[in-house]
Design a protein around this motif. Structure first.
Motif, PDB file in Angstrom:
ATOM      1  N   PRO A 307       0.838  -1.203   0.000  1.00 57.91           N
ATOM      2  CA  PRO A 307       0.000   0.000   0.000  1.00 57.91           C
ATOM      3  C   PRO A 307       0.877   1.259   0.000  1.00 57.91           C
ATOM      4  O   PRO A 307       2.066   1.191   0.266  1.00 57.91           O
ATOM      5  CB  PRO A 307      -0.735  -0.114   1.339  1.00 57.91           C
ATOM      6  N   ARG A 308       0.288   2.394  -0.282  1.00 65.66           N
ATOM      7  CA  ARG A 308       1.004   3.662  -0.104  1.00 65.66           C
ATOM      8  C   ARG A 308       1.140   3.916   1.402  1.00 65.66           C
ATOM      9  O   ARG A 308       0.204   3.687   2.177  1.00 65.66           O
ATOM     10  CB  ARG A 308       0.222   4.825  -0.731  1.00 65.66           C
ATOM     11  N   LEU A 309       2.291   4.343   1.818  1.00 60.21           N
ATOM     12  CA  LEU A 309       2.540   4.633   3.239  1.00 60.21           C
ATOM     13  C   LEU A 309       3.202   6.016   3.339  1.00 60.21           C
ATOM     14  O   LEU A 309       4.110   6.231   4.135  1.00 60.21           O
ATOM     15  CB  LEU A 309       3.455   3.556   3.838  1.00 60.21           C
ATOM     16  N   LEU A 333      11.542   0.035  -1.928  1.00 62.68           N
ATOM     17  CA  LEU A 333      10.389   0.143  -1.016  1.00 62.68           C
ATOM     18  C   LEU A 333       9.913   1.598  -0.922  1.00 62.68           C
ATOM     19  O   LEU A 333       8.714   1.875  -0.883  1.00 62.68           O
ATOM     20  CB  LEU A 333      10.758  -0.389   0.370  1.00 62.68           C
ATOM     21  N   THR A 334      10.871   2.526  -0.902  1.00 69.39           N
ATOM     22  CA  THR A 334      10.511   3.947  -0.807  1.00 69.39           C
ATOM     23  C   THR A 334       9.717   4.377  -2.036  1.00 69.39           C
ATOM     24  O   THR A 334       8.685   5.043  -1.935  1.00 69.39           O
ATOM     25  CB  THR A 334      11.800   4.808  -0.705  1.00 69.39           C
ATOM     26  N   GLU A 335      10.221   3.980  -3.201  1.00 66.55           N
ATOM     27  CA  GLU A 335       9.563   4.383  -4.444  1.00 66.55           C
ATOM     28  C   GLU A 335       8.132   3.839  -4.488  1.00 66.55           C
ATOM     29  O   GLU A 335       7.204   4.520  -4.892  1.00 66.55           O
ATOM     30  CB  GLU A 335      10.368   3.854  -5.629  1.00 66.55           C
ATOM     31  N   GLN A 336       7.972   2.614  -4.019  1.00 67.63           N
ATOM     32  CA  GLN A 336       6.661   1.975  -4.111  1.00 67.63           C
ATOM     33  C   GLN A 336       5.664   2.519  -3.091  1.00 67.63           C
ATOM     34  O   GLN A 336       4.477   2.632  -3.358  1.00 67.63           O
ATOM     35  CB  GLN A 336       6.825   0.462  -3.919  1.00 67.63           C
ATOM     36  N   THR A 337       6.159   2.805  -1.870  1.00 65.70           N
ATOM     37  CA  THR A 337       5.220   3.121  -0.784  1.00 65.70           C
ATOM     38  C   THR A 337       5.195   4.604  -0.413  1.00 65.70           C
ATOM     39  O   THR A 337       4.238   5.062   0.202  1.00 65.70           O
ATOM     40  CB  THR A 337       5.590   2.347   0.495  1.00 65.70           C
ATOM     41  N   MET A 420       2.695  -5.459   3.604  1.00 60.32           N
ATOM     42  CA  MET A 420       1.573  -5.621   2.669  1.00 60.32           C
ATOM     43  C   MET A 420       0.243  -5.413   3.401  1.00 60.32           C
ATOM     44  O   MET A 420       0.182  -5.506   4.631  1.00 60.32           O
ATOM     45  CB  MET A 420       1.627  -6.982   1.964  1.00 60.32           C
ATOM     46  N   PRO A 421      -0.833  -5.099   2.660  1.00 61.14           N
ATOM     47  CA  PRO A 421      -2.073  -4.683   3.320  1.00 61.14           C
ATOM     48  C   PRO A 421      -2.565  -5.673   4.367  1.00 61.14           C
ATOM     49  O   PRO A 421      -2.986  -5.280   5.443  1.00 61.14           O
ATOM     50  CB  PRO A 421      -3.071  -4.585   2.157  1.00 61.14           C
ATOM     51  N   SER A 427      -1.427  -3.076   7.383  1.00 60.50           N
ATOM     52  CA  SER A 427      -2.799  -2.646   7.606  1.00 60.50           C
ATOM     53  C   SER A 427      -2.828  -1.423   8.509  1.00 60.50           C
ATOM     54  O   SER A 427      -3.604  -0.510   8.307  1.00 60.50           O
ATOM     55  CB  SER A 427      -3.666  -3.771   8.160  1.00 60.50           C
ATOM     56  N   ARG A 428      -1.925  -1.393   9.479  1.00 64.68           N
ATOM     57  CA  ARG A 428      -1.864  -0.186  10.317  1.00 64.68           C
ATOM     58  C   ARG A 428      -1.515   1.009   9.446  1.00 64.68           C
ATOM     59  O   ARG A 428      -2.114   2.059   9.521  1.00 64.68           O
ATOM     60  CB  ARG A 428      -0.739  -0.322  11.365  1.00 64.68           C
ATOM     61  N   GLY A 429      -0.480   0.782   8.596  1.00 70.80           N
ATOM     62  CA  GLY A 429      -0.019   1.874   7.756  1.00 70.80           C
ATOM     63  C   GLY A 429      -1.125   2.354   6.828  1.00 70.80           C
ATOM     64  O   GLY A 429      -1.371   3.542   6.693  1.00 70.80           O
ATOM     65  N   ALA A 430      -1.825   1.374   6.230  1.00 74.58           N
ATOM     66  CA  ALA A 430      -2.849   1.733   5.258  1.00 74.58           C
ATOM     67  C   ALA A 430      -3.980   2.490   5.946  1.00 74.58           C
ATOM     68  O   ALA A 430      -4.475   3.488   5.446  1.00 74.58           O
ATOM     69  CB  ALA A 430      -3.388   0.475   4.605  1.00 74.58           C
ATOM     70  N   HIS A 431      -4.324   2.037   7.163  1.00 70.27           N
ATOM     71  CA  HIS A 431      -5.398   2.723   7.864  1.00 70.27           C
ATOM     72  C   HIS A 431      -4.978   4.132   8.269  1.00 70.27           C
ATOM     73  O   HIS A 431      -5.746   5.066   8.210  1.00 70.27           O
ATOM     74  CB  HIS A 431      -5.784   1.951   9.143  1.00 70.27           C
TER      75      HIS A 431
END
Ligand code: SF4
Length: 433
Positions: A307-309, A333-337, A420-421, A427-431
């Motif tokens: 997910p985006r973080l 990881l930085t580029e993706q999130t 990952m989500p 999931s914490r990050g995504a929320h």
């Protein structure tokens, strides 16, 4: 005799009334000495099992098992065969005093070699053990060869009574047994000519030797047997060149690399790790051979699922040996999130600065790294630092550590699992995002 520790609900064993604590004595008239006998002798569908109930009464079970159905019995763990050697490089000799007792057990057990892939030297193998290996076709075995020249091996294992490993492997190979082997290289003892002779002897065993892992000696500040040279970068480079000559021959003649330097050898030599094609099926990944390459591949494959973080600050705790490899992974990881990753490299407080593996960091190191870091939203630590009971090597409990730290902390094998989500941290990050 083997003792039942647990009976699976709904199983054949439960139907028969077998209880935890039951002692299983014979199967079809053959005595049971351990879990191997149980596994192999109960492969038939018609069984007569002599046993002793927990109260001491004898009982006989006659079983016609529906085809392919497991009996549903779990056994108490076997008493492990102790090692008769005192290797120059033994990791256990390099442990500090005062750790929990199981860490000091020096097992050398061909049964665990077959069942779990633990490396064994075979130096305590009796004729009856060899007969068993052949009868049950315990293959492949994981064998610590270290050196095939007999005199060199006696010195390395500090055991003048060690059998001739070439004779042992030849006898077992004649019975169809195959081996994954390893050599821990101790400078001056089994590099150079001894290494060349050993590889030639293992090669001469043909298809029986499936792979050879070559691992540099690892010394901690407590190692006291071997006091010689440690592995200098130039020496590691020469060793890798030597192995590559054999690996290219193997690729040409048998289609796989056959002999592999461990990741640590490449890191010590300052050389780039080979790509996945070098490792084929990664047959010695548990031995630190190709683990970094496999990690890279897993991270690359998993990136799309993250997910985006954005804006989150994530600490990554690792050991010194992984330091040069991490910037590339963290950039992906930085580029993706969009998260900001901070590499937190720790020296090992228990084993000393010469022990650089991330998986050997202890609870105290992680506490030291993360205490007072309330600026982090999240921290990931190497999952290998914690055993199945959630305890670090220094007896610190993960749960206690986690509660004491100012940010959520997650053990992670490859970052993707935690970010990952559906991963806890993801999931914490995504929320939160
Ligand atoms: S075989 Fe050697 S390295 Fe393995 S436990 Fe025994 S002494 Fe230690």
């Amino acid at each position: 005799m083997v003792r039942v520790s647990n009976v699976i609900t709904g199983s054949v064993a439960e139907e028969l009334g077998i209880l935890p604590g039951t002692e299983l004595l014979t199967v079809n008239g053959r005595e049971l000495a351990d879990f191997l006998d149980w596994e192999f002798l109960t492969a038939d569908d018609e069984l007569v099992i002599e046993a002793r109930e927990p109260g001491g009464d004898p009982v006989v079970y006659e079983i016609e098992r529906p085809e392919g159905e497991a009996l549903g019995v779990e056994l108490e763990p076997p008493s492990v065969r102790r090692c008769a050697n005192r290797c120059e490089f033994c990791f256990i000799e390099g442990l500090p005093k005062g750790l929990r007792k199981p860490l000091y057990v020096r097992d050398d057990d061909y049964r665990l070699s077959f069942a779990y892939g633990n490396f064994a030297t075979l130096s305590n193998l009796k004729d009856r053990d060899i007969a068993r290996v052949l009868e049950y076709r315990l293959s492949p075995l994981y064998v610590s060869v270290h050196a095939t020249p007999w005199e060199a091996r006696k010195v390395l294992l500090n055991n003048p009574r060690v059998p001739n490993i070439v004779d042992q492997l030849t006898r077992l190979a004649a019975g169809g047994i195959q081996f994954h082997t390893q050599m821990v290289i101790v400078p001056g003892l089994n590099d150079g000519d001894v290494l060349e002779q050993s590889l030639a002897d293992l090669w001469a065993l043909g298809d029986a030797v499936l792979s050879v892992a070559v691992v540099p000696v690892g010394l901690t500040q407590f190692s006291h047997l071997y006091t010689g040279q440690s592995m200098a970068p130039q020496m590691c480079g020469q060793l890798l060149d030597h192995l590559e000559r054999w690996a290219s021959r193997a690729r040409a003649e048998r289609g796989d690399s056959w002999v592999f330097g461990s990741d640590e050898l490449y890191l010590l030599a300052g050389r780039a790790l080979p790509g996945p094609e070098h490792y084929g099926d990664f047959v010695q990944i548990e031995n630190g051979v190709g683990a970094v390459t496999a990690l890279r591949a897993r991270v690359r494959e998993g990136l799309a699922s993250l997910p985006r973080l954005d804006g989150r600050r994530i600490g990554i705790v690792t050991g010194v040996s992984m330091q040069p490899l991490m910037p590339e992974l963290l950039a992906w990881l930085t580029e993706q999130t969009g998260a900001r990753f901070e590499l937190i490299v720790m020296e090992n407080s228990m084993f000393g600065a010469t022990t650089t593996t991330a998986g050997l960091l202890v609870g105290a190191d992680i506490r030291r790294a993360l205490a007072g870091r309330a600026d982090l939203d999240l921290a990931l630590i190497p999952a290998e630092t914690i055993n199945d009971d959630g305890v670090f090597l220094d007896d610190e409990r993960f749960i206690a550590l986690r509660e004491a730290l100012p940010m959520p902390v997650y053990p992670s094998y490859d970052f993707i699992d935690a970010l990952m989500p559906e991963g806890a941290a993801g999931s914490r990050g995504a929320h939160a995002a």
